[in-house]
Scaffold this motif. Structure first.
Motif, mmCIF file in Angstrom:
data_model
loop_
_atom_site.group_PDB
_atom_site.id
_atom_site.type_symbol
_atom_site.label_atom_id
_atom_site.label_comp_id
_atom_site.label_asym_id
_atom_site.label_seq_id
_atom_site.Cartn_x
_atom_site.Cartn_y
_atom_site.Cartn_z
ATOM 1 N N HIS A 1 -4.454 29.564 67.478
ATOM 2 C CA HIS A 1 -5.185 30.400 68.424
ATOM 3 C C HIS A 1 -5.761 29.587 69.585
ATOM 4 N N THR A 2 -6.321 28.435 69.274
ATOM 5 C CA THR A 2 -6.991 27.622 70.301
ATOM 6 C C THR A 2 -6.142 26.483 70.826
ATOM 7 N N GLY A 3 -5.121 26.071 70.053
ATOM 8 C CA GLY A 3 -4.319 24.932 70.449
ATOM 9 C C GLY A 3 -4.951 23.594 70.144
ATOM 10 N N GLU A 4 -6.073 23.589 69.421
ATOM 11 C CA GLU A 4 -6.772 22.348 69.129
ATOM 12 C C GLU A 4 -6.215 21.687 67.865
ATOM 13 N N PRO A 5 -5.799 20.418 67.965
ATOM 14 C CA PRO A 5 -5.362 19.699 66.759
ATOM 15 C C PRO A 5 -6.532 19.528 65.790
ATOM 16 N N VAL A 6 -6.243 19.594 64.502
ATOM 17 C CA VAL A 6 -7.301 19.415 63.506
ATOM 18 C C VAL A 6 -7.460 17.947 63.141
ATOM 19 N N TYR A 7 -6.497 17.115 63.541
ATOM 20 C CA TYR A 7 -6.516 15.696 63.195
ATOM 21 C C TYR A 7 -5.553 14.986 64.140
ATOM 22 N N ASN A 8 -5.668 13.678 64.208
ATOM 23 C CA ASN A 8 -4.693 12.911 64.984
ATOM 24 C C ASN A 8 -3.283 13.109 64.447
ATOM 25 N N ALA A 9 -2.299 12.831 65.279
ATOM 26 C CA ALA A 9 -0.912 12.806 64.820
ATOM 27 C C ALA A 9 -0.735 11.627 63.869
ATOM 28 N N ILE A 10 -0.190 11.889 62.689
ATOM 29 C CA ILE A 10 0.112 10.813 61.742
ATOM 30 C C ILE A 10 1.544 10.348 62.026
ATOM 31 N N VAL A 11 1.677 9.088 62.399
ATOM 32 C CA VAL A 11 2.933 8.549 62.922
ATOM 33 C C VAL A 11 3.901 8.244 61.778
ATOM 34 N N TRP A 12 5.180 8.277 62.094
ATOM 35 C CA TRP A 12 6.230 8.059 61.100
ATOM 36 C C TRP A 12 6.069 6.735 60.354
ATOM 37 N N GLN A 13 5.467 5.732 60.985
ATOM 38 C CA GLN A 13 5.296 4.422 60.351
ATOM 39 C C GLN A 13 4.176 4.408 59.307
ATOM 40 N N ASP A 14 3.327 5.423 59.305
ATOM 41 C CA ASP A 14 2.131 5.468 58.469
ATOM 42 C C ASP A 14 2.496 5.559 56.986
ATOM 43 N N THR A 15 1.770 4.812 56.144
ATOM 44 C CA THR A 15 2.101 4.776 54.709
ATOM 45 C C THR A 15 1.001 5.345 53.809
ATOM 46 N N ARG A 16 0.051 6.084 54.341
ATOM 47 C CA ARG A 16 -1.083 6.562 53.540
ATOM 48 C C ARG A 16 -0.687 7.577 52.469
ATOM 49 N N THR A 17 0.502 8.180 52.595
ATOM 50 C CA THR A 17 0.892 9.242 51.662
ATOM 51 C C THR A 17 1.626 8.709 50.431
ATOM 52 N N LYS A 18 1.429 7.447 50.118
ATOM 53 C CA LYS A 18 2.116 6.832 48.974
ATOM 54 C C LYS A 18 1.842 7.583 47.673
ATOM 55 N N ASP A 19 0.586 7.966 47.430
ATOM 56 C CA ASP A 19 0.247 8.655 46.183
ATOM 57 C C ASP A 19 0.867 10.053 46.132
ATOM 58 N N ILE A 20 0.896 10.730 47.268
ATOM 59 C CA ILE A 20 1.520 12.053 47.330
ATOM 60 C C ILE A 20 3.004 11.939 46.997
ATOM 61 N N CYS A 21 3.657 10.908 47.524
ATOM 62 C CA CYS A 21 5.082 10.706 47.269
ATOM 63 C C CYS A 21 5.330 10.374 45.796
ATOM 64 N N ALA A 22 4.438 9.570 45.195
ATOM 65 C CA ALA A 22 4.582 9.237 43.780
ATOM 66 C C ALA A 22 4.455 10.485 42.911
ATOM 67 N N ALA A 23 3.508 11.346 43.256
ATOM 68 C CA ALA A 23 3.329 12.590 42.498
ATOM 69 C C ALA A 23 4.552 13.492 42.651
ATOM 70 N N LEU A 24 5.107 13.539 43.860
ATOM 71 C CA LEU A 24 6.286 14.363 44.108
ATOM 72 C C LEU A 24 7.479 13.858 43.284
ATOM 73 N N GLU A 25 7.586 12.543 43.187
ATOM 74 C CA GLU A 25 8.683 11.978 42.405
ATOM 75 C C GLU A 25 8.541 12.345 40.934
ATOM 76 N N ASN A 26 7.315 12.358 40.432
ATOM 77 C CA ASN A 26 7.090 12.716 39.033
ATOM 78 C C ASN A 26 7.317 14.201 38.777
ATOM 79 N N GLU A 27 6.894 15.046 39.716
ATOM 80 C CA GLU A 27 6.931 16.490 39.499
ATOM 81 C C GLU A 27 8.281 17.117 39.845
ATOM 82 N N VAL A 28 8.918 16.626 40.905
ATOM 83 C CA VAL A 28 10.170 17.227 41.373
ATOM 84 C C VAL A 28 11.362 16.321 41.092
ATOM 85 N N GLY A 29 11.190 15.038 41.331
ATOM 86 C CA GLY A 29 12.271 14.085 41.096
ATOM 87 C C GLY A 29 12.992 13.705 42.372
ATOM 88 N N ALA A 30 13.276 12.428 42.489
ATOM 89 C CA ALA A 30 13.944 11.924 43.685
ATOM 90 C C ALA A 30 15.333 12.512 43.854
#
Length: 523
Positions: free
Chosen positions: A112-141
């Protein structure tokens, strides 16, 4: 989620009727990892005008890389205005606008407003390591790779969306209420360029969608099971469109107001298109912030057994999509920036060539720039960068040379994986991107590969590919045959290194890579 074929054909026919014969140039926005450019190209594919601005790299913690979405949009407006002013072309003389962009980088904003809720997280960023580990356990690579063509990695957009929703106050509730939307940078720019009276286009093309880890590679639609597994409401996702098709007119009241927006490609796919790699078996390597080698595999996706990913290369209108195998290298040109900005060893990035030329070889020194882990063909998020082989003999010139050589060694790793997957040995490599002006690097690349390396006359093939996609839609260019005919060679670097020296140097590189692995502990 896609426009039906018959309706899309009607839209393309209308676009050609409206815009064929109009304009002297096509404009391309190239929004990259370190800068934003606008380039105007004429019918011969030559640059008429260009403007470029760097933007901030926000790195508040190790492994975190962010951009300000507002800054990206502001810089886009500025380079468009500057390029248009530099050419003296009015909007009526611009036949079409194409967009190419840093891919996986993730933005979430209020619809509605066009306002970002957070900075753009760049492709090089590695903060989602735990999310990826959980995805591998729950869904599988294996399932993720089968559906999307991708490994589970922090590289891609889906886990980044999930992180924003879980770590920004109120974001998940707002997303589930339908108030927040997601896009890669192409989507963010398109939304702002077409916004008027509270409405805007919320789209992404198949090449960018294929980098989210959320799109089914064969149906070209969002996979609801993966969206659910990553906690991403499908209401947030943009409509998936072709890479070359009429989307609508620019509504932003600037110098391209009223120009048809007619092409979107992720940056590496755009470079593939700009290099005229339009037949199966043709490949290119782009040397930018990172390196990206793409091999056209035709209209059937091929699975890699050697650490490459399967991606959409491009789709023209309602034609069959064309796929590619890709080897993605995270850090090449950004290593030179690191020597300049973080270490103070260079006053400018181009200086690296002259400094490296002060020595005959690397002096036994190797740099493996695993700043955010290693991507293809290793896919090791726990790796970190190293400088090895240091002695009192090593000087500034050896460090500069080792930094350049790191780009070539990483490229050889990917080429060997591609040769193994395709069953065909590469006999020539087409190159593009900012680092290809470095003759020392290009010669070493040919030497370490043992194959010729060919640089085209126009090295800004990323922007050119976006221009081609847009121009084809509106009839500015008639066919891909015309695009192929415009490709021109600038210089070919032929290998002159002995096989023994080549193997010895590469053996040292492989030893250095082993020193990077397992650096980050699981906890």
């Amino acid at each position: 989620m896609r426009i039906p074929g018959q309706l899309q054909t009607e839209l393309e026919t209308q676009a050609r009727a409206l815009f064929t014969g109009r304009g002297a140039v096509v404009a391309a926005i190239d929004q990259g990892t370190t800068s934003t450019r606008c380039i105007l190209f004429d019918k011969e594919g030559r640059k008429v005008s260009t403007s470029q601005l760097e933007h901030r790299q926000i790195m508040e913690r190790p492994g975190w890389v962010e951009h300000c979405p507002r800054e990206l949009w502001a810089n886009t407006r500025r380079v468009i205005a500057d390029a248009a002013a530099g050419s003296n072309f009015s909007a009526e003389q611009i036949a079409a606008l194409g967009i190419t962009n840093q891919r996986e980088t993730t933005i979430v904003w209020d619809r509605h407003t066009g306002e970002p809720v957070y900075n753009a997280i760049v492709w090089q960023d590695t903060r989602t390591k735990d999310i990826c580990a959980a995805l591998e356990n729950e869904v599988g690579a294996e399932k993720v790779k089968r559906v999307t063509g991708l490994p589970i990695s922090t590289y891609f957009s889906g886990p980044k969306i999930s992180w924003i929703l879980d770590n920004v106050d109120g974001a998940r509730e707002r997303a589930e209420a339908g108030d927040l939307i997601f896009g890669t940078v192409d989507t963010w720019l398109t939304w702002n360029l077409t916004r008027r009276d509270g409405k805007a286009l919320h789209v992404t093309d198949v090449t960018n969608a294929s980098r989210t880890m959320l799109m089914n590679l064969e149906t070209l639609e969002w996979d609801t099971s993966l969206c659910e597994a990553m906690g991403v409401p499908t209401s947030m996702l943009p409509k998936i469109v072709s890479s070359s098709q009429y989307l609508g007119k620019v509504r932003w009241p600037g110098p391209v107001h009223g120009v048809p927006l007619a092409g979107i490609l992720g940056d590496q796919q755009a470079a593939t298109f700009g290099q005229a790699c339009l037949e199966p078996g043709e490949a290119k390597n782009t040397y930018g912030t990172g390196n990206f080698l793409l091999l056209n595999t035709g209209t059937v996706p091929q699975t890699s057994d050697h650490g490459l990913i399967t991606t959409v290369a491009y789709r023209i209108g309602d034609e069959m999509p064309v796929y590619a195998l890709e080897g993605s290298i995270a850090v090449t040109g950004s290593l030179i920036q690191w020597l300049r900005d973080n270490m103070g060893l260079l006053s400018s990035a181009p200086e690296v060539e002259s400094v490296a030329e002060t020595v005959e070889d690397n002096g036994g020194c190797y740099i493996v720039p695993a700043f955010s882990g290693l991507l293809a063909p290793h896919w090791k998020p726990d790796a970190r960068g190293v400088i090895v082989g240091l002695t009192r003999f090593v000087n500034r010139g050896h460090i500069a040379r080792a930094a350049l050589e790191a780009t070539a060694y990483q490229t050889r790793e990917v080429v060997e994986a591609m040769n193994a997957d395709s069953g065909v040995t590469m006999t020539e490599l087409r190159v593009d991107g900012g680092m290809t002006v470095n003759n020392l690097l290009m010669q070493f690349q040919a030497d370490i590969l043992g194959v010729p390396v060919t640089r085209p006359v126009i090295t800004e093939t990323t922007a050119l590919g976006a221009a081609y996609a847009a121009g084809l839609t509106v009839g500015f260019w008639e066919s891909t045959d015309q695009i192929r005919d415009m490709w021109k060679e600038d210089r070919t670097f032929t290998p002159n290194m002995s096989e023994e020296t080549r193997d010895d140097l590469y053996s040292g590189w492989n030893k250095a890579v082993t020193r990077t692995l397992g650096w980050v502990d699981e906890d």
